[in-house]
Design a protein around this motif. Structure first.
Motif, PDB file in Angstrom:
ATOM      1  N   GLU A 109     -13.383  62.550 -13.275  1.00 45.60           N
ATOM      2  CA  GLU A 109     -13.519  61.348 -14.107  1.00 45.60           C
ATOM      3  C   GLU A 109     -13.841  60.104 -13.285  1.00 45.60           C
ATOM      4  O   GLU A 109     -14.716  59.319 -13.654  1.00 45.60           O
ATOM      5  N   ARG A 110     -13.146  59.903 -12.186  1.00 44.46           N
ATOM      6  CA  ARG A 110     -13.348  58.680 -11.392  1.00 44.46           C
ATOM      7  C   ARG A 110     -14.794  58.558 -10.885  1.00 44.46           C
ATOM      8  O   ARG A 110     -15.448  57.548 -11.153  1.00 44.46           O
ATOM      9  N   PRO A 111     -15.319  59.539 -10.164  1.00 41.71           N
ATOM     10  CA  PRO A 111     -16.692  59.379  -9.675  1.00 41.71           C
ATOM     11  C   PRO A 111     -17.736  59.442 -10.789  1.00 41.71           C
ATOM     12  O   PRO A 111     -18.767  58.778 -10.716  1.00 41.71           O
ATOM     13  N   MET A 112     -17.466  60.214 -11.848  1.00 41.89           N
ATOM     14  CA  MET A 112     -18.445  60.299 -12.938  1.00 41.89           C
ATOM     15  C   MET A 112     -18.508  58.986 -13.709  1.00 41.89           C
ATOM     16  O   MET A 112     -19.570  58.601 -14.198  1.00 41.89           O
ATOM     17  N   THR A 113     -17.386  58.271 -13.788  1.00 45.68           N
ATOM     18  CA  THR A 113     -17.383  56.947 -14.415  1.00 45.68           C
ATOM     19  C   THR A 113     -18.260  56.004 -13.606  1.00 45.68           C
ATOM     20  O   THR A 113     -19.036  55.221 -14.175  1.00 45.68           O
ATOM     21  N   LYS A 114     -18.168  56.079 -12.280  1.00 39.29           N
ATOM     22  CA  LYS A 114     -19.023  55.248 -11.422  1.00 39.29           C
ATOM     23  C   LYS A 114     -20.494  55.592 -11.613  1.00 39.29           C
ATOM     24  O   LYS A 114     -21.352  54.707 -11.638  1.00 39.29           O
ATOM     25  N   VAL A 115     -20.802  56.880 -11.747  1.00 41.70           N
ATOM     26  CA  VAL A 115     -22.185  57.312 -11.991  1.00 41.70           C
ATOM     27  C   VAL A 115     -22.686  56.715 -13.296  1.00 41.70           C
ATOM     28  O   VAL A 115     -23.778  56.138 -13.357  1.00 41.70           O
ATOM     29  N   LEU A 116     -21.895  56.825 -14.340  1.00 39.59           N
ATOM     30  CA  LEU A 116     -22.294  56.299 -15.644  1.00 39.59           C
ATOM     31  C   LEU A 116     -22.460  54.781 -15.595  1.00 39.59           C
ATOM     32  O   LEU A 116     -23.453  54.248 -16.106  1.00 39.59           O
ATOM     33  N   ASP A 117     -21.534  54.090 -14.952  1.00 36.76           N
ATOM     34  CA  ASP A 117     -21.647  52.633 -14.807  1.00 36.76           C
ATOM     35  C   ASP A 117     -22.941  52.258 -14.090  1.00 36.76           C
ATOM     36  O   ASP A 117     -23.664  51.354 -14.507  1.00 36.76           O
ATOM     37  N   SER A 118     -23.216  52.956 -13.007  1.00 38.80           N
ATOM     38  CA  SER A 118     -24.404  52.683 -12.197  1.00 38.80           C
ATOM     39  C   SER A 118     -25.686  52.942 -12.980  1.00 38.80           C
ATOM     40  O   SER A 118     -26.611  52.112 -12.990  1.00 38.80           O
ATOM     41  N   LEU A 119     -25.756  54.084 -13.641  1.00 39.89           N
ATOM     42  CA  LEU A 119     -26.964  54.407 -14.409  1.00 39.89           C
ATOM     43  C   LEU A 119     -27.183  53.421 -15.546  1.00 39.89           C
ATOM     44  O   LEU A 119     -28.308  52.995 -15.809  1.00 39.89           O
ATOM     45  N   ARG A 120     -26.117  53.048 -16.214  1.00 36.01           N
ATOM     46  CA  ARG A 120     -26.253  52.087 -17.318  1.00 36.01           C
ATOM     47  C   ARG A 120     -26.732  50.735 -16.809  1.00 36.01           C
ATOM     48  O   ARG A 120     -27.498  50.055 -17.479  1.00 36.01           O
TER      49      ARG A 120
ATOM     50  N   SER B 235     -32.733  68.772 -13.930  1.00 36.72           N
ATOM     51  CA  SER B 235     -31.783  69.873 -13.922  1.00 36.72           C
ATOM     52  C   SER B 235     -31.626  70.388 -12.500  1.00 36.72           C
ATOM     53  O   SER B 235     -32.604  70.757 -11.856  1.00 36.72           O
ATOM     54  N   PHE B 236     -30.418  70.361 -12.033  1.00 35.77           N
ATOM     55  CA  PHE B 236     -30.122  70.864 -10.699  1.00 35.77           C
ATOM     56  C   PHE B 236     -29.045  71.919 -10.843  1.00 35.77           C
ATOM     57  O   PHE B 236     -27.970  71.640 -11.366  1.00 35.77           O
ATOM     58  N   ARG B 237     -29.332  73.107 -10.388  1.00 36.81           N
ATOM     59  CA  ARG B 237     -28.368  74.191 -10.494  1.00 36.81           C
ATOM     60  C   ARG B 237     -27.138  73.883  -9.647  1.00 36.81           C
ATOM     61  O   ARG B 237     -27.237  73.426  -8.529  1.00 36.81           O
ATOM     62  N   GLY B 238     -25.992  74.143 -10.232  1.00 33.73           N
ATOM     63  CA  GLY B 238     -24.756  74.067  -9.481  1.00 33.73           C
ATOM     64  C   GLY B 238     -24.151  72.689  -9.307  1.00 33.73           C
ATOM     65  O   GLY B 238     -23.214  72.532  -8.539  1.00 33.73           O
ATOM     66  N   ILE B 239     -24.655  71.666 -10.013  1.00 29.60           N
ATOM     67  CA  ILE B 239     -24.060  70.340  -9.826  1.00 29.60           C
ATOM     68  C   ILE B 239     -23.155  69.973 -10.998  1.00 29.60           C
ATOM     69  O   ILE B 239     -23.224  70.552 -12.077  1.00 29.60           O
ATOM     70  N   SER B 240     -22.331  68.976 -10.753  1.00 29.35           N
ATOM     71  CA  SER B 240     -21.358  68.520 -11.744  1.00 29.35           C
ATOM     72  C   SER B 240     -21.778  67.216 -12.413  1.00 29.35           C
ATOM     73  O   SER B 240     -21.138  66.786 -13.355  1.00 29.35           O
ATOM     74  N   GLY B 241     -22.816  66.580 -11.901  1.00 26.21           N
ATOM     75  CA  GLY B 241     -23.236  65.266 -12.380  1.00 26.21           C
ATOM     76  C   GLY B 241     -22.826  64.175 -11.415  1.00 26.21           C
ATOM     77  O   GLY B 241     -23.474  63.131 -11.328  1.00 26.21           O
ATOM     78  N   ILE B 242     -21.752  64.403 -10.681  1.00 22.89           N
ATOM     79  CA  ILE B 242     -21.267  63.423  -9.710  1.00 22.89           C
ATOM     80  C   ILE B 242     -22.356  63.132  -8.674  1.00 22.89           C
ATOM     81  O   ILE B 242     -22.488  62.007  -8.190  1.00 22.89           O
ATOM     82  N   GLU B 243     -23.156  64.128  -8.379  1.00 23.28           N
ATOM     83  CA  GLU B 243     -24.201  63.997  -7.365  1.00 23.28           C
ATOM     84  C   GLU B 243     -25.232  62.927  -7.717  1.00 23.28           C
ATOM     85  O   GLU B 243     -25.906  62.394  -6.835  1.00 23.28           O
ATOM     86  N   LEU B 244     -25.351  62.580  -8.985  1.00 23.10           N
ATOM     87  CA  LEU B 244     -26.286  61.530  -9.397  1.00 23.10           C
ATOM     88  C   LEU B 244     -25.902  60.181  -8.789  1.00 23.10           C
ATOM     89  O   LEU B 244     -26.731  59.284  -8.707  1.00 23.10           O
ATOM     90  N   GLY B 245     -24.665  60.055  -8.352  1.00 26.92           N
ATOM     91  CA  GLY B 245     -24.206  58.831  -7.706  1.00 26.92           C
ATOM     92  C   GLY B 245     -24.870  58.585  -6.360  1.00 26.92           C
ATOM     93  O   GLY B 245     -24.786  57.487  -5.817  1.00 26.92           O
TER      94      GLY B 245
END
Length: 170
Positions: A55-66, A5-15
């Protein structure tokens, strides 16, 4: 269970996490399920309804994590209701529905489980009820749950997971 859990992030940062680090984490502690719940910090402009920038960067994050967490299941939790003051009252931010669509579509395109927290809360206007109801379950920022609300969300998610599990067993 780990909670990143990171305060203030959108999830995109996981990339920004390296593939090597993710694979090392998986080798040391195999993850069976990764739950991704983002939304409040994406809805920083309540009237924004175009989330292609997300959507674009979060899709890349999801692809990468998977790819890096092979054999791991994923659950995307759609955003909670978020209200903002318009004129003299609090209402659901117009961006909520648009963000939910992006999150749902991402899950569907990736064959990933999805749970609609907004609907589970009660849908349109539910955050106002959670803030102003007899049992207060969210803070006066009309965005964040308090301890009681967090427990309620946990119970709702548990019930949804168990219902799906029971259906899968039939």
């Amino acid at each position: 269970m780990d909670n990143y859990s990171f305060r203030g992030i959108s999830g995109i940062e996981l990339g920004h996490l390296s593939a090597a680090m993710i694979r090392q984490m998986q080798a040391e502690r195999h993850y069976d399920l990764v739950v991704m719940h983002y939304g409040a910090n994406v809805l920083f402009k309540p009237e924004l309804t175009d989330y292609s920038w997300y959507e674009r960067p979060m899709t890349k994050v999801l692809d990468s994590l998977r790819q890096d967490l092979s054999g791991t299941s994923f659950l995307i939790i759609g955003t909670a209701d978020k209200s903002y003051r318009k004129a003299d009252k609090y209402i659901t931010a117009p961006g909520v529905e648009a963000l939910l669509k992006v999150q749902h579509d991402m899950a569907a395109e990736h064959g990933t489980a999805y749970w609609n927290l907004f609907a589970a809360m009660g849908g349109e206007g539910s955050m106002v009820k959670w803030v102003e109801g007899d049992t207060v379950m969210a803070n006066k920022d009309y965005t964040h749950f308090n301890r009681t609300g967090a427990a309620k969300v946990g119970a709702l998610l548990y019930k949804a997971l168990m219902n799906e599990y029971r259906l899968a067993q039939q």
